[in-house]
Write an enzyme that holds these catalytic residues in place. Structure first.
Site, mmCIF file in Angstrom:
data_model
loop_
_atom_site.group_PDB
_atom_site.id
_atom_site.type_symbol
_atom_site.label_atom_id
_atom_site.label_comp_id
_atom_site.label_asym_id
_atom_site.label_seq_id
_atom_site.Cartn_x
_atom_site.Cartn_y
_atom_site.Cartn_z
ATOM 1 N N ARG A 1 0.825 -1.204 0.000
ATOM 2 C CA ARG A 1 0.000 0.000 0.000
ATOM 3 C C ARG A 1 0.864 1.260 0.000
ATOM 4 O O ARG A 1 1.906 1.303 0.650
ATOM 5 C CB ARG A 1 -0.894 0.035 1.248
ATOM 6 N N VAL A 2 0.392 2.248 -0.719
ATOM 7 C CA VAL A 2 1.098 3.522 -0.692
ATOM 8 C C VAL A 2 0.295 4.560 0.095
ATOM 9 O O VAL A 2 0.678 5.707 0.184
ATOM 10 C CB VAL A 2 1.373 4.045 -2.122
ATOM 11 N N ASP A 3 -0.831 4.131 0.657
ATOM 12 C CA ASP A 3 -1.635 5.068 1.450
ATOM 13 C C ASP A 3 -1.520 4.697 2.928
ATOM 14 O O ASP A 3 -0.674 3.916 3.313
ATOM 15 C CB ASP A 3 -3.095 5.057 0.979
ATOM 16 N N ASP A 4 -2.399 5.249 3.750
ATOM 17 C CA ASP A 4 -2.284 5.002 5.189
ATOM 18 C C ASP A 4 -3.035 3.750 5.612
ATOM 19 O O ASP A 4 -3.787 3.749 6.589
ATOM 20 C CB ASP A 4 -2.779 6.221 5.964
#
Ligand code: 6R9
Length: 697
Positions: A565-568
């Protein structure tokens, strides 16, 4: 015109020209080139000739032919497939699908087979019975305790589904109403899903490991007419009182103005505590007292292809879970088709997916996809290492499982327990393995392939999401060589693209953000009650594309490698958890002033949860407080979201505008102290030194 697709096709085309048998050693069924060969290009694992010969898609050329058609003429490609399903009335032939994925051109909308009238329960059960599968086993159920089991044929399953559907109708549940299902892996779970689908009601399955607080949140959001649960479940030696959790959730909801008037409770005999179960008269009904009295036939509610089928809550980058909404027609066709090809499904297969129906994998690949195909599905109630780490293989041998689909976290944990637990069992029925939930690291891949599958079974490493409904990037096991750890190529009709920060598609060997161009039948249509959040989260980052939230690289052969994942969002044992959810649980503790949560590498779980916590002024650090903070998260989300580590932080690194710099926290958490990067933009750079000093506290 179609840069990424052409690029992708070019790669597959060049692969298709590989001299046949390249890299093979004829005396082995399949070849895995050892870890000593560092170069990636040699790291190809070929399906055996024997496997490829019998496979539905037997060569790169065959894949390429179908893939090209699916991209060049999606309407024709998917219509042909959809014609094999039962439709009361066919969809609008002029417009098989319509879509707008570009926020700059108006509202995001996706429709497939609009105007088509069907029912997914009918397609999974009645249609199969009519075609001669009535006496075939639909579900094998293996209880938590070895020796406790059961089964249902397709006809028996239909009867059970109809009885429940009649009960639901009789209690006023209608098309468009929502039912929350909070059940463990017993046969009543898929039965309930199918009964809802039969009458056009939406189901929202809540994983029975979620806390009362999480269940309450979901009740508030989707306002169900009924909650369906059971008294309790045994997981290993532990008993979990599910009904108590439901009681707590419902009483909190009713204090907040949403009351649920009906709670159907199945008596799960394997967790004998019926007497201890608390009862609210007028609301609670024992399943066994009422449901079996209903007729075993029930008319189908015919629905439009675009009528909603279910809601499933998943974590995002804010604290509030998102109600992912799937509709009927496209989802049905997509799950059934992906299941068939990615697992090379044959009528004689016995299929076991270890996922719980509380997650999307259990929706698409325990219930709908396999049952549509007339598969025999194994359901397992318990935990994989009870009574010992050999349980999975005991089950495989007992039911002669041929397709085994699981998560990397399970593979890694069983790998740690040692090969003897595996080799003690025959496993010779196995022919295809599958992996889902997170990237599978090459060493786990190899162990799964060599030890579990005796170097005989291809592994389908399926990349997809709650939002995508079904497989997006996946090997087709007989079609092309695999690379350990790569999800390989896109499924038919799926156009993955990799974009840079500015949203430009990038070609060739590259890495960036994984997006999808154009819709596919299984795509989710909205977030329940919040279409704006749907557009913002998924379609605004890179206009014109669906943004997955994952990073991905493509190698020179066109293979896709998911990088996380590149998000939170953190992925713990394949479970998606929003950092914000954990943070908001932590700060709800009166002594916690502020919290920042990051993911760190974890040997078994993939990622572990690492929480930086700032306490209210004057409150001292203590072991008790640490335990209490962990407990707050367990109570508010569920045990699976408990932080592995609490790091006391006198203060958190923030930019001058007050944004927490997680990049720095990630480095501190993973002890990469020489890679902190530029910290000069921090409002107070000395915060970082304080945290480093306290690293081993
Ligand atoms: C099906 C499911 C989705 C997220 C997704 C990605 C990760 C899933 C993967 C994978 C690498 C795979 N993920 N499968 N990463 N390789 N084969 O897991 O849905 O719970 O919504 O999670 O899981 O990060 O974005 P969901």
């Amino acid at each position: 015109k179609n840069l990424a697709t052409n690029n992708h096709l070019r790669h597959v085309e060049s692969m298709a020209r590989l001299p046949s048998g390249a890299g093979r050693i004829p005396e082995l069924n399949a070849v895995i080139l050892g870890e000593s060969l560092a170069s990636e290009e040699n790291d190809l694992v070929f399906p055996s000739d024997h496997f490829s010969k019998q496979a539905l898609i037997s060569s790169p050329q065959k894949y390429l032919e179908m893939y090209k058609r699916s991209i060049q003429d999606p309407a024709a490609f998917w219509s042909d497939i959809a014609s094999n399903f039962y439709w009361k009335k066919k969809w609008d032939q002029q417009q098989v699908y319509s879509q707008n994925l570009d926020v700059t051109k108006g509202d995001i909308s996706i429709q497939w087979f609009k105007g088509g009238i069907t029912n997914i329960c009918y397609n999974c059960l009645d249609a199969n019975i009519q075609s001669g599968n009535g006496d075939k086993i639909a579900l094998y159920w293996e209880g938590n305790e070895p020796g406790v089991d059961g089964s249902l044929t397709y006809t028996q399953l239909l009867h059970r589904v109809c009885q429940l559907a009649n009960f639901l109708k009789d209690h006023g549940i209608q098309k468009g109403d929502t039912a929350i299902i909070y059940l463990p892996m017993i046969m009543e779970l898929p039965i309930t899903m199918l009964a809802c689908a039969r009458i056009g009601a939406l189901h929202s399955v809540v994983f029975a490991g979620y806390s009362a607080e999480s269940l309450h949140q979901r009740v508030m959001d989707c306002r169900p007419k009924i909650v369906i649960t059971c008294n309790a479940v045994m997981r290993g030696k532990k008993i979990i009182d599910l009904k108590n959790i439901v009681d707590a959730a419902l009483s909190e909801s009713s204090q907040n103005g949403i009351s649920v008037d009906l709670c159907l409770t199945f008596e799960n005999e394997s967790a004998m505590n019926k007497e201890a179960t608390k009862w609210q008269k007028g609301r609670d009904i024992w399943w066994q007292d009422v449901v079996p009295k209903y007729s075993t036939t029930c008319d189908v509610e015919w629905v439009d292809a675009e009528d909603p089928l279910f809601l499933l809550y998943t974590s995002g980058s804010t604290g509030k879970p998102k109600g992912v909404l799937h509709t009927t027609g496209g989802y049905m066709i997509f799950t059934a088709t992906t299941f068939k090809y990615a697992f090379d499904y044959k009528d004689s297969d016995i299929y076991w997916c270890t996922a719980d129906c509380g997650w999307i994998t259990g929706h698409s690949y325990v219930t709908y996809g396999p049952l549509f195909n007339g598969a025999t599905v194994v359901l397992y109630e318990g935990v994989p290492n009870y009574p010992d780490a050999g349980r999975c293989w005991e089950i495989v041998d007992k039911y002669k499982v041929t397709i085994f689909y699981t998560a990397p976290t399970l593979v890694r944990s069983l790998m740690r327990d040692g090969n003897e637990y595996v080799t003690r069992y025959s496993r010779k029925s196995l022919r295809v393995l599958g992996s889902v939930g997170e990237p599978i690291n090459p060493s786990a891949w190899r162990w799964f392939f060599n030890v579990v599958g005796d170097s005989r079974c291809p592994i389908s490493d399926t990349w997809w999401q709650t939002e995508t409904g079904g497989f997006m990037i996946t090997p087709l096991p007989g079609a092309w060589p695999q690379k350990p750890g790569s999800a390989t190529f896109p499924f038919f009709g799926v156009q993955p693209v990799i974009v840079d920060e500015k949203g430009n598609e990038i070609d060739g060997e590259c890495s960036g953000y994984l997006c999808v161009k154009s819709s596919w039948p299984g795509a989710f249509r909205t977030l329940y009650g919040d279409h704006e959040r749907y557009e913002t989260t998924y379609f605004k980052a890179f206009p014109g594309y669906y943004f997955s939230g994952d990073g991905c690289s493509r190698d020179k052969d066109g293979y896709h490698w998911l990088t996380g994942r590149v998000d939170d969002v953190i992925n713990v044992s394949g479970h998606r958890i929003g950092t914000a959810e954990v943070e908001s649980a932590l700060v709800s503790h009166p002594h916690c002033a502020e919290a920042a949560v990051v993911g760190v590498e974890h040997e078994v779980k993939g990622q572990g949860i690492y929480a930086f916590v700032t306490l209210v002024d004057g409150v001292p650090y203590s072991e008790d407080l640490r335990k209490n903070l962990v407990l707050v998260v367990r109570n508010q989300i569920g045990a699976f979201a408990a932080p592995d580590r609490i790091h006391w932080a006198p203060s958190l690194p923030k930019t001058r505008s007050g944004k927490i710099m997680r990049r720095i926290l990630r480095k501190i958490a993973s002890r990469q102290l020489d890679e902190l990067g530029d910290i000069s933009t921090l409002a107070d750079p000395s915060v970082v030194d304080q945290l480093i000093v306290l690293t081993d506290s």
